[in-house]
Enzyme design. Structure first.
Site, short mmCIF file in Angstrom:
data_model
loop_
_atom_site.label_atom_id
_atom_site.label_comp_id
_atom_site.label_asym_id
_atom_site.label_seq_id
_atom_site.Cartn_x
_atom_site.Cartn_y
_atom_site.Cartn_z
CG HIS A 96 -2.02 -1.54 1.31
ND1 HIS A 96 -0.95 -2.26 2.34
CD2 HIS A 96 -2.58 -1.65 0.52
CE1 HIS A 96 -1.83 -3.13 2.20
NE2 HIS A 96 -3.07 -3.54 1.34
FE1 FES Z 1 0.40 -1.81 3.90
FE2 FES Z 1 2.86 -2.65 3.60
S1 FES Z 1 2.12 -0.54 3.29
S2 FES Z 1 1.03 -3.68 4.10
#
Ligand code: FES
Length: 131
Positions: A96
């Site tokens: 993410h």
């Molecule tokens: Fe969501 Fe690493 S940014 S698990």
């Protein structure tokens, strides 16, 4: 196994290794002078999870941390072949988009905490015991 011993003598400056500890990856990076300097120069006011670099390392050149993103647990990507990952020269979690700096501190993206530092101790100049 509760603890694991790792010989770091072959890990050159600018290189990283990953070892397994309690089923988790532990990142061990032999930091360059530039990485150390960048990590130490950061203003605590700029940090989501304020920790000095000195809070996170025992020896400036060795950064040792649990390689599990503090967002939802993916494994961040690190500097490979001299190519830093992410916007802060450290690690990048592709799940993410969390960016960690050269001290493994979260600088951008959804992760709430810095990468964790396991308990460890140097048992001699180049051997570290994790756990
Ligand atoms: Fe969501 Fe690493 S940014 S698990």
């Amino acid at each position: 196994l509760a603890s694991t011993e790792v010989d770091l003598s072959a890990v050159e400056e600018g290189q990283s290794i990953v070892v397994k500890w309690r089923g988790k990856p532990v990142f061990i990076r032999h930091r360059t002078a530039e990485e150390i300097e960048a990590a130490q120069a950061v203003n605590l006011d700029d940090l989501v999870d304020p920790q000095t670099d000195g809070d996170r390392v025992q020896k400036d050149e060795w950064l040792i941390m649990v390689g599990v993103c503090t967002h939802l647990g993916c494994i961040p990507l690190g500097n490979k072949d001299g190519e830093p990952k992410g916007d802060f020269g450290g690690w990048f979690c592709p799940c993410h988009g969390s960016h960690y700096d050269t001290s493994g501190r979260i600088r951008k993206g959804p992760a709430p905490k810095n990468l964790g530092v396991p308990e460890y101790a140097f048992i001699d100049e180049s051997v570290v015991k994790i756990g």
